[in-house]
Write a protein that holds these residues in place. Structure first.
Motif, PDB file in Angstrom:
ATOM      1  N   LEU A  61      32.243  90.064  64.495  1.00  0.00           N
ATOM      2  CA  LEU A  61      31.411  90.261  63.307  1.00  0.00           C
ATOM      3  C   LEU A  61      29.924  90.239  63.670  1.00  0.00           C
ATOM      4  N   THR A  62      29.544  89.349  64.579  1.00  0.00           N
ATOM      5  CA  THR A  62      28.145  89.299  65.015  1.00  0.00           C
ATOM      6  C   THR A  62      27.737  90.617  65.673  1.00  0.00           C
ATOM      7  N   ALA A  63      28.618  91.126  66.547  1.00  0.00           N
ATOM      8  CA  ALA A  63      28.335  92.412  67.200  1.00  0.00           C
ATOM      9  C   ALA A  63      28.321  93.545  66.179  1.00  0.00           C
ATOM     10  N   TYR A  64      29.185  93.467  65.167  1.00  0.00           N
ATOM     11  CA  TYR A  64      29.245  94.505  64.127  1.00  0.00           C
ATOM     12  C   TYR A  64      27.937  94.551  63.335  1.00  0.00           C
ATOM     13  N   VAL A  65      27.421  93.368  62.973  1.00  0.00           N
ATOM     14  CA  VAL A  65      26.154  93.313  62.233  1.00  0.00           C
ATOM     15  C   VAL A  65      25.022  93.863  63.094  1.00  0.00           C
ATOM     16  N   ALA A  66      25.005  93.485  64.380  1.00  0.00           N
ATOM     17  CA  ALA A  66      23.977  94.011  65.279  1.00  0.00           C
ATOM     18  C   ALA A  66      24.095  95.527  65.429  1.00  0.00           C
ATOM     19  N   THR A  67      25.340  96.038  65.434  1.00  0.00           N
ATOM     20  CA  THR A  67      25.555  97.486  65.521  1.00  0.00           C
ATOM     21  C   THR A  67      24.992  98.197  64.295  1.00  0.00           C
ATOM     22  N   ILE A  68      25.237  97.635  63.127  1.00  0.00           N
ATOM     23  CA  ILE A  68      24.723  98.243  61.893  1.00  0.00           C
ATOM     24  C   ILE A  68      23.200  98.310  61.931  1.00  0.00           C
ATOM     25  N   ARG A  69      22.581  97.201  62.305  1.00  0.00           N
ATOM     26  CA  ARG A  69      21.119  97.163  62.308  1.00  0.00           C
ATOM     27  C   ARG A  69      20.538  98.092  63.370  1.00  0.00           C
ATOM     28  N   SER A  70      21.207  98.172  64.507  1.00  0.00           N
ATOM     29  CA  SER A  70      20.696  99.029  65.583  1.00  0.00           C
ATOM     30  C   SER A  70      20.844 100.502  65.232  1.00  0.00           C
ATOM     31  N   LEU A  71      22.003 100.875  64.692  1.00  0.00           N
ATOM     32  CA  LEU A  71      22.244 102.279  64.389  1.00  0.00           C
ATOM     33  C   LEU A  71      21.442 102.753  63.184  1.00  0.00           C
ATOM     34  N   ARG A  72      21.016 101.833  62.326  1.00  0.00           N
ATOM     35  CA  ARG A  72      20.087 102.217  61.261  1.00  0.00           C
ATOM     36  C   ARG A  72      18.806 102.803  61.853  1.00  0.00           C
ATOM     37  N   ILE A  73      18.369 102.222  62.980  1.00  0.00           N
ATOM     38  CA  ILE A  73      17.141 102.693  63.619  1.00  0.00           C
ATOM     39  C   ILE A  73      17.370 104.054  64.265  1.00  0.00           C
ATOM     40  N   LEU A  74      18.523 104.221  64.927  1.00  0.00           N
ATOM     41  CA  LEU A  74      18.791 105.482  65.616  1.00  0.00           C
ATOM     42  C   LEU A  74      19.057 106.620  64.644  1.00  0.00           C
ATOM     43  N   ASP A  75      19.702 106.315  63.528  1.00  0.00           N
ATOM     44  CA  ASP A  75      20.112 107.382  62.612  1.00  0.00           C
ATOM     45  C   ASP A  75      20.017 106.873  61.176  1.00  0.00           C
ATOM     46  N   PRO A  76      18.847 106.990  60.531  1.00  0.00           N
ATOM     47  CA  PRO A  76      18.678 106.455  59.180  1.00  0.00           C
ATOM     48  C   PRO A  76      19.628 107.064  58.154  1.00  0.00           C
ATOM     49  N   CYS A  77      20.127 108.283  58.382  1.00  0.00           N
ATOM     50  CA  CYS A  77      21.006 108.915  57.391  1.00  0.00           C
ATOM     51  C   CYS A  77      22.382 108.260  57.344  1.00  0.00           C
ATOM     52  N   GLY A  78      22.771 107.513  58.360  1.00  0.00           N
ATOM     53  CA  GLY A  78      24.008 106.735  58.312  1.00  0.00           C
ATOM     54  C   GLY A  78      25.244 107.406  58.859  1.00  0.00           C
ATOM     55  N   LEU A  79      25.150 108.677  59.253  1.00  0.00           N
ATOM     56  CA  LEU A  79      26.344 109.369  59.751  1.00  0.00           C
ATOM     57  C   LEU A  79      26.797 108.819  61.096  1.00  0.00           C
ATOM     58  N   LEU A  80      25.854 108.554  61.967  1.00  0.00           N
ATOM     59  CA  LEU A  80      26.186 107.997  63.282  1.00  0.00           C
ATOM     60  C   LEU A  80      26.841 106.633  63.126  1.00  0.00           C
ATOM     61  N   LEU A  81      26.310 105.836  62.238  1.00  0.00           N
ATOM     62  CA  LEU A  81      26.874 104.509  61.967  1.00  0.00           C
ATOM     63  C   LEU A  81      28.299 104.626  61.443  1.00  0.00           C
ATOM     64  N   GLU A  82      28.514 105.556  60.528  1.00  0.00           N
ATOM     65  CA  GLU A  82      29.846 105.725  59.943  1.00  0.00           C
ATOM     66  C   GLU A  82      30.870 106.133  60.997  1.00  0.00           C
ATOM     67  N   THR A  83      30.457 106.996  61.919  1.00  0.00           N
ATOM     68  CA  THR A  83      31.383 107.473  62.948  1.00  0.00           C
ATOM     69  C   THR A  83      31.725 106.375  63.942  1.00  0.00           C
ATOM     70  N   ILE A  84      30.710 105.671  64.426  1.00  0.00           N
ATOM     71  CA  ILE A  84      30.915 104.697  65.497  1.00  0.00           C
ATOM     72  C   ILE A  84      31.645 103.452  65.009  1.00  0.00           C
ATOM     73  N   THR A  85      31.420 103.059  63.752  1.00  0.00           N
ATOM     74  CA  THR A  85      32.008 101.812  63.270  1.00  0.00           C
ATOM     75  C   THR A  85      33.437 101.961  62.766  1.00  0.00           C
ATOM     76  N   GLN A  86      33.966 103.172  62.708  1.00  0.00           N
ATOM     77  CA  GLN A  86      35.345 103.336  62.236  1.00  0.00           C
ATOM     78  C   GLN A  86      36.353 102.545  63.070  1.00  0.00           C
ATOM     79  N   PRO A  87      36.282 102.566  64.442  1.00  0.00           N
ATOM     80  CA  PRO A  87      37.225 101.728  65.205  1.00  0.00           C
ATOM     81  C   PRO A  87      37.039 100.240  64.929  1.00  0.00           C
TER      82      PRO A  87
END
Length: 762
Positions: free
Chosen positions: A346-372
């Protein structure tokens, strides 16, 4: 011309004297002062042999190159163990080739005089200029004999030169040369480097001979430089410094080389090369950062500069698919496996969300990577408990910070969200490389807690788990900090709404009411506590989660005190009475033994055991089990607690004795030591037990349906349950779970299933 008196031998002697390469053996001119005798030119014109002599001279030149000059040139490229000599070796090889090239160029000068005198305009190898034709001939013969392992010497030569350029930029004024390791005033590397490039440029061999080697060298050097400065360094931005280094070292060095290339000296060529190298720099830097992305995410927010760099690089490269694939693989390899605890996931998941917000503000990259990660979190049984615990625990915690921040997404789940309605003029579609599978179905949001809820698709799961954890905390200690719990509850209301958490409000109100009732009862003159002071936590059963169901017959002294408390409560509340959960609660004990005293906080079953040993100093397991109405297997585990404290000992199988004095004095506990009982068992029923109880509640509805309607299909039963039974803080039973439950009833012969219909047995 056919003149018998003409002296052909003398004519040929005159011609070979003008062109020594036609002699046997052939020779090359030694100086620029040799000229073409007019007698030879006139003789050739007279015989009308200008084209033939020209062709014969060029053939002899090619033969000389093929058999003598070029083999000697390539002989310098044999590998040697003396690495320090390679720089001079390549310089000498080019010097030798250029010396012979200039001799051949003198011959071309004589041919040009002959062509002008004889009016010969036919091009040589499609070149009207014989000097350009010579360059073509040299290049063709040279490359036709190209050795397989020739590149090492070229790479070594230019690598030393490039290192010297890099060293000059890093440590200006250094007294020692990085190439030859000699003192600067003795070093001749710069002169040799410039001379070599100048000669290669004049022969038009700079690009054909060293171009590919230069490209490979520069790419590898850029890659190595990026690796060196970016290794485990995430807290600094490197893009600007890398671009500056590329211009000051690589591009500047290339300009020094290609300045001598007559064919490619234009500014446009350098600019094109510059753009290619910048593109390669961005690609190489992006790939390295992508390979490090998992570590960058874990170290967020310290790694924010590296994320900013990656955000700037991604639009300039075509590496988003590579990023997605690499990061998902890293997640599966390093995070999503049983060796990592759920809290760490969960800690890594939260860090992933915050990091990918910076890389891709539209959220598509986050949606793809976090599915697994979503799939893996759903597969773990303790995920919801870990999430709820993190939300309400004190100390530095990502989820608790998100909860306090209060950035809830106040959108009805049943209302479609139209993103960007207000800014429709600036709306842009999602990028093609970010499109995810259409089966994801999760609303795109930047709120972390909402994303965790969306993993399961239901708020009720989180609310019920919080309700269970709250009940555990309230029951674990009588003096629970209700103000803190109320603060958390108000924050959760912002996320889940008032109606979802109404039951929790009642639970907290029960605690406050219990304290007030206890105070009133203790002030009652008709109520006496004797030597057993008692305080009760009075709960509204229909609002609390189900309690763990255990049987326990308390000691008669405790039971008597409970009766007094119940009478006082009935006097205070009138028609209301108490239904005691005897196995729940906390008992504070002061134990006085012959050689020590203990202060313990234990469960009622532990206190009951000790009170029975106060009556009789020896008990058999079966006898004590019957008196307490506790199964012997559970009782033995409870007895082990007192054994660990040296209060009870098992001197013979299944017979326990009170131990007034410890036999081993070295292991005695100190007098008046306070020992707490930290049992991790929950007072609440397990999720499986709660679910089974809920399904049994549905069973009464199902019986009523079938008694009235005789037969019903599965879908109809489920629809009717949704209308009448799925109320309150419970999780709706899906149709698959209902089918499993009904099939179990069929196996137990409580239902009959035929032709897709369920009915009761006659």
């Amino acid at each position: 011309m056919n003149n018998p008196s003409f002296d052909y031998k003398a004519a040929w002697a005159t011609i070979t004297q003008a062109f020594p390469i036609l002699q046997s053996p052939p020779s090359l001119p030694e100086s620029d002062f040799e000229t073409v005798p007019f007698e030879a030119v006139n003789t050739i014109k007279l015989l009308n042999l200008a084209e033939q002599i020209q062709g014969l001279v060029i053939t002899r030149m090619e033969e000389r190159l093929r058999k003598d000059i070029v083999p000697q040139f390539w002989s310098h490229f044999k590998k040697t163990d003396h690495d320090s000599a390679t720089f001079r070796e390549f310089h000498d090889a080019v010097k030798f080739l250029y010396y012979n090239y200039m001799k051949l160029d003198l011959i071309m000068n004589k041919l040009i005089v002959l062509r002008e005198a004889s009016n010969v305009a036919k091009p040589v190898y499609n070149h009207a200029c014989l000097h350009e034709a010579l360059k073509l001939i040299v290049k063709a013969v040279l490359l036709s004999q190209l050795p397989v392992d020739q590149q090492w010497l070229i790479l070594s030569f230019y690598e030393k030169a490039l290192k010297r350029q890099d060293c000059e930029e890093e440590s200006y004024g250094n007294e020692q040369c990085c190439g030859c390791l000699q003192e600067q005033y003795v070093c001749q590397c710069v002169e040799m480097f410039q001379e070599t490039n100048k000669k290669l440029g004049k022969m038009a061999l700079l690009e054909p001979l060293v171009g590919q080697s230069l490209t490979d060298l520069i790419y590898n050097y850029i890659q190595a430089h990026i690796q060196k400065i970016c290794k485990d360094s995430f807290d600094t931005s490197h893009l600007e410094s890398l671009e500056k280094w590329l211009q000051s070292v690589i591009i500047s060095w290339l300009k020094k080389i290609y300045y001598y290339d007559c064919a490619n000296r234009s500014e446009r060529f350098i600019n094109e090369f510059d753009q290619k190298l910048i593109s390669y720099l961005y690609n190489a830097y992006t790939k390295i950062r992508i390979d490090q992305l998992f570590n960058i995410i874990i170290e967020y927010p310290d790694s924010l500069p590296a994320l900013e760099d990656l955000r700037l690089c991604l639009p300039k490269t075509d590496l988003k698919p590579h990023l997605t694939k690499t990061l998902q693989k890293a997640m599966e390899t390093r995070l999503l496996h049983p060796g990592v605890s759920t809290s760490d996931v969960l800690t890594a998941y939260v860090a992933t969300i915050r990091s990918l917000r910076i890389l891709d503000p539209c959220g598509l990259l986050l949606e793809t990577i976090t599915q697994p990660i979503h799939r893996y979190l759903r597969s773990r049984e303790d995920t919801i408990r870990c999430v709820v615990s993190s939300l309400t625990e004190e100390g530095p915690n990502d989820l608790a910070e998100e909860l306090v921040r209060g950035e809830a997404v106040q959108v009805d789940e049943n209302t479609p969200v139209d993103d960007g309605v207000e800014d429709w003029e600036t709306w842009t579609p999602d990028p093609v490389d970010g499109v995810t599978s259409k089966t994801s179905g999760l609303p795109r949001t930047s709120d972390i807690i909402s994303m965790l809820v969306n993993v399961y698709g239901s708020k009720e799961l989180f609310v019920n788990e919080y309700r269970t954890l709250l009940a555990d905390r309230l029951l674990s200690q009588y003096s629970c900090d209700t103000e803190k719990e109320i603060r958390y509850l108000e924050l959760l209301k912002l996320r889940f709404g008032d109606s979802q958490l109404h039951y929790c409000e009642v639970m907290l109100k029960d605690i406050a009411d219990s304290k007030r009732i206890n105070q009133h009862i203790k002030q009652d003159l008709n109520y006496s506590e004797d030597d057993i002071p008692m305080s009760a936590m009075i709960v509204s059963a229909q609002f609390w989660p189900p309690f763990k169901d255990e049987k326990l017959e308390l000691h008669k002294r405790l039971a008597k005190q409970m009766e007094k408390y119940t009478s006082a409560f009935e006097t205070l509340k009138g028609s209301r009475t108490l239904c005691w959960k005897t196995h729940l609660g906390i008992v504070d004990l002061e134990i006085e033994l012959a050689d020590r005293s203990l202060s313990l906080s234990v469960s009622p079953v532990h206190a009951t055991i000790l009170m029975h040993f106060q009556d009789h100093k020896s008990w058999s397991l079966d006898a004590l089990s019957k008196v307490m109405h506790v199964p012997s297997t559970i009782l033995r585990r409870k007895l082990s607690f007192w054994q660990s404290h040296g209060v009870i000992t098992e001197r013979e199988p299944d017979v326990f004795h009170l131990q007034e004095e410890q036999e081993n004095k070295e292991n005695n506990l100190q007098d008046d030591i306070v020992v707490e009982d930290y049992e991790s068992e929950s007072a609440m029923a397990s999720a499986q037990d709660q679910r089974e109880e809920e399904l049994q509640t549905f069973w009464s509805y199902i019986l009523g349906m079938l008694m009235n309607l005789d037969t019903l299909p599965l879908e109809r039963i489920h629809q009717m349950l949704k209308m009448f039974a799925f109320q309150g803080p419970t999780i709706e039973c899906n149709i698959q779970e209902l089918k499993v439950f009904l099939d179990r009833k069929v196996r137990e012969h409580q239902l009959i299933y035929s032709n897709g219909l369920y009915r009761l047995p006659k």
